[in-house]
Scaffold this motif. Sequence first.
Motif, PDB file in Angstrom:
ATOM      1  N   THR A  98       4.941 -14.989   3.985  1.00 41.15           N
ATOM      2  CA  THR A  98       4.561 -14.126   2.868  1.00 41.15           C
ATOM      3  C   THR A  98       4.238 -14.916   1.609  1.00 41.15           C
ATOM      4  N   LEU A  99       5.107 -15.836   1.216  1.00 44.79           N
ATOM      5  CA  LEU A  99       4.870 -16.585  -0.025  1.00 44.79           C
ATOM      6  C   LEU A  99       3.562 -17.354   0.032  1.00 44.79           C
ATOM      7  N   ASP A 100       3.254 -17.960   1.181  1.00 48.08           N
ATOM      8  CA  ASP A 100       1.988 -18.685   1.323  1.00 48.08           C
ATOM      9  C   ASP A 100       0.798 -17.744   1.234  1.00 48.08           C
ATOM     10  N   LEU A 101       0.896 -16.572   1.854  1.00 45.83           N
ATOM     11  CA  LEU A 101      -0.208 -15.612   1.802  1.00 45.83           C
ATOM     12  C   LEU A 101      -0.400 -15.070   0.378  1.00 45.83           C
ATOM     13  N   LEU A 102       0.691 -14.867  -0.324  1.00 47.49           N
ATOM     14  CA  LEU A 102       0.586 -14.405  -1.715  1.00 47.49           C
ATOM     15  C   LEU A 102      -0.071 -15.473  -2.585  1.00 47.49           C
ATOM     16  N   ALA A 103       0.370 -16.719  -2.433  1.00 50.95           N
ATOM     17  CA  ALA A 103      -0.223 -17.819  -3.208  1.00 50.95           C
ATOM     18  C   ALA A 103      -1.706 -17.949  -2.881  1.00 50.95           C
ATOM     19  N   GLU A 104      -2.046 -17.813  -1.621  1.00 49.12           N
ATOM     20  CA  GLU A 104      -3.441 -17.870  -1.175  1.00 49.12           C
ATOM     21  C   GLU A 104      -4.278 -16.790  -1.872  1.00 49.12           C
ATOM     22  N   ALA A 105      -3.662 -15.631  -2.150  1.00 52.08           N
ATOM     23  CA  ALA A 105      -4.362 -14.513  -2.796  1.00 52.08           C
ATOM     24  C   ALA A 105      -4.329 -14.607  -4.320  1.00 52.08           C
ATOM     25  N   GLY A 106      -3.749 -15.685  -4.859  1.00 50.56           N
ATOM     26  CA  GLY A 106      -3.730 -15.872  -6.304  1.00 50.56           C
ATOM     27  C   GLY A 106      -2.500 -15.300  -7.004  1.00 50.56           C
TER      28      GLY A 106
ATOM     29  N   ALA B  64      -9.392  -1.408 -10.196  1.00 43.38           N
ATOM     30  CA  ALA B  64      -8.943  -0.299 -11.039  1.00 43.38           C
ATOM     31  C   ALA B  64      -8.649  -0.728 -12.474  1.00 43.38           C
ATOM     32  N   THR B  65      -8.223  -1.975 -12.656  1.00 40.68           N
ATOM     33  CA  THR B  65      -7.775  -2.403 -13.989  1.00 40.68           C
ATOM     34  C   THR B  65      -8.657  -3.465 -14.630  1.00 40.68           C
ATOM     35  N   GLY B  66      -9.486  -4.112 -13.828  1.00 41.62           N
ATOM     36  CA  GLY B  66     -10.296  -5.202 -14.345  1.00 41.62           C
ATOM     37  C   GLY B  66      -9.575  -6.538 -14.349  1.00 41.62           C
ATOM     38  N   ALA B  67      -8.348  -6.560 -13.862  1.00 43.07           N
ATOM     39  CA  ALA B  67      -7.576  -7.811 -13.809  1.00 43.07           C
ATOM     40  C   ALA B  67      -6.803  -7.877 -12.493  1.00 43.07           C
ATOM     41  N   ARG B  68      -6.786  -9.066 -11.917  1.00 40.33           N
ATOM     42  CA  ARG B  68      -6.024  -9.263 -10.682  1.00 40.33           C
ATOM     43  C   ARG B  68      -4.539  -9.322 -11.023  1.00 40.33           C
TER      44      ARG B  68
ATOM     45  N   GLU C  15      -6.035  -6.359   0.203  1.00 36.84           N
ATOM     46  CA  GLU C  15      -6.413  -4.996  -0.180  1.00 36.84           C
ATOM     47  C   GLU C  15      -5.716  -4.575  -1.479  1.00 36.84           C
ATOM     48  N   VAL C  16      -4.439  -4.855  -1.587  1.00 41.30           N
ATOM     49  CA  VAL C  16      -3.694  -4.475  -2.787  1.00 41.30           C
ATOM     50  C   VAL C  16      -4.232  -5.218  -4.009  1.00 41.30           C
ATOM     51  N   VAL C  17      -4.434  -6.525  -3.883  1.00 41.13           N
ATOM     52  CA  VAL C  17      -4.937  -7.329  -5.003  1.00 41.13           C
ATOM     53  C   VAL C  17      -6.315  -6.827  -5.429  1.00 41.13           C
ATOM     54  N   GLU C  18      -7.191  -6.568  -4.480  1.00 44.50           N
ATOM     55  CA  GLU C  18      -8.543  -6.104  -4.805  1.00 44.50           C
ATOM     56  C   GLU C  18      -8.535  -4.696  -5.397  1.00 44.50           C
ATOM     57  N   THR C  19      -7.669  -3.828  -4.902  1.00 44.49           N
ATOM     58  CA  THR C  19      -7.580  -2.458  -5.429  1.00 44.49           C
ATOM     59  C   THR C  19      -7.124  -2.475  -6.884  1.00 44.49           C
ATOM     60  N   ILE C  20      -6.111  -3.266  -7.180  1.00 46.33           N
ATOM     61  CA  ILE C  20      -5.622  -3.352  -8.564  1.00 46.33           C
ATOM     62  C   ILE C  20      -6.689  -3.960  -9.466  1.00 46.33           C
ATOM     63  N   ALA C  21      -7.349  -5.008  -8.998  1.00 49.96           N
ATOM     64  CA  ALA C  21      -8.396  -5.648  -9.795  1.00 49.96           C
ATOM     65  C   ALA C  21      -9.544  -4.671 -10.075  1.00 49.96           C
TER      66      ALA C  21
ATOM     67  N   THR D 242       0.825  -1.207   0.000  1.00 54.74           N
ATOM     68  CA  THR D 242       0.000   0.000   0.000  1.00 54.74           C
ATOM     69  C   THR D 242       0.858   1.256   0.000  1.00 54.74           C
ATOM     70  N   THR D 243       1.988   1.224   0.691  1.00 53.66           N
ATOM     71  CA  THR D 243       2.995   2.289   0.646  1.00 53.66           C
ATOM     72  C   THR D 243       4.354   1.638   0.903  1.00 53.66           C
ATOM     73  N   ASN D 244       5.417   2.350   0.581  1.00 55.57           N
ATOM     74  CA  ASN D 244       6.753   1.837   0.876  1.00 55.57           C
ATOM     75  C   ASN D 244       7.105   1.964   2.351  1.00 55.57           C
ATOM     76  N   SER D 245       6.225   2.572   3.132  1.00 54.16           N
ATOM     77  CA  SER D 245       6.461   2.731   4.566  1.00 54.16           C
ATOM     78  C   SER D 245       5.868   1.596   5.386  1.00 54.16           C
ATOM     79  N   ILE D 246       4.976   0.822   4.790  1.00 50.53           N
ATOM     80  CA  ILE D 246       4.348  -0.291   5.511  1.00 50.53           C
ATOM     81  C   ILE D 246       5.001  -1.576   5.022  1.00 50.53           C
ATOM     82  N   LEU D 247       5.910  -2.108   5.831  1.00 54.72           N
ATOM     83  CA  LEU D 247       6.675  -3.289   5.461  1.00 54.72           C
ATOM     84  C   LEU D 247       5.995  -4.552   5.966  1.00 54.72           C
TER      85      LEU D 247
END
Length: 159
Positions: A52-60, A33-37, A25-31, A5-10
């Motif tokens: 992190t890798l598991d959470l990313l995979a979980e989010a597609g 705004a652009t129509g694609a995840r 939130e990031v995946v849904e915001t991009i989807a 969401t920002t470079n300040s939130i690690l």
Amino acid sequence: MGHGTTNSILLDQQSEDEERALVREVVETIAAATGARPRGWLSPALSETHRTLDLLAEAGIEYVGNWVNDEQPYPMRVKTGSMISMPYSSEMNDIPAILEHHQSAEGFGRMIRDQFDVLYEDGAKTGRVMSICLHPFLIGHPHRSKYFDQALAHIRSRQ
């Protein structure tokens, strides 16, 4: 690619629930705004946790650029689904090159050309990915973009 969401939130400063919510939130915001995840992810400041890798995979998310250890993509282990590490460079990156190592714009352009030349030759035997990491607030100034344009012309001059 998602990039937080920002470079300040690690990510490595978040609880598991906070990290999962941030990725979602990031995946849904991009989807929205652009129509694609987004299919890829690059964490703010390359931050990661053991989950992190598991959470990313979980989010597609299918690939991640957080690992700067190879010029070839490779599979990574995740609990469900799959994940590919896509090459990202901390060397061919204008932030460390210009701000940390005080490389001139001309020197950074030369680095890009030299990197390309070596990887191009290697490409006769194996596939390699050349990552050039840029930030408009640095490379976007005319006295720097001039040398970046020259590096791109060098790359385009080859088949």
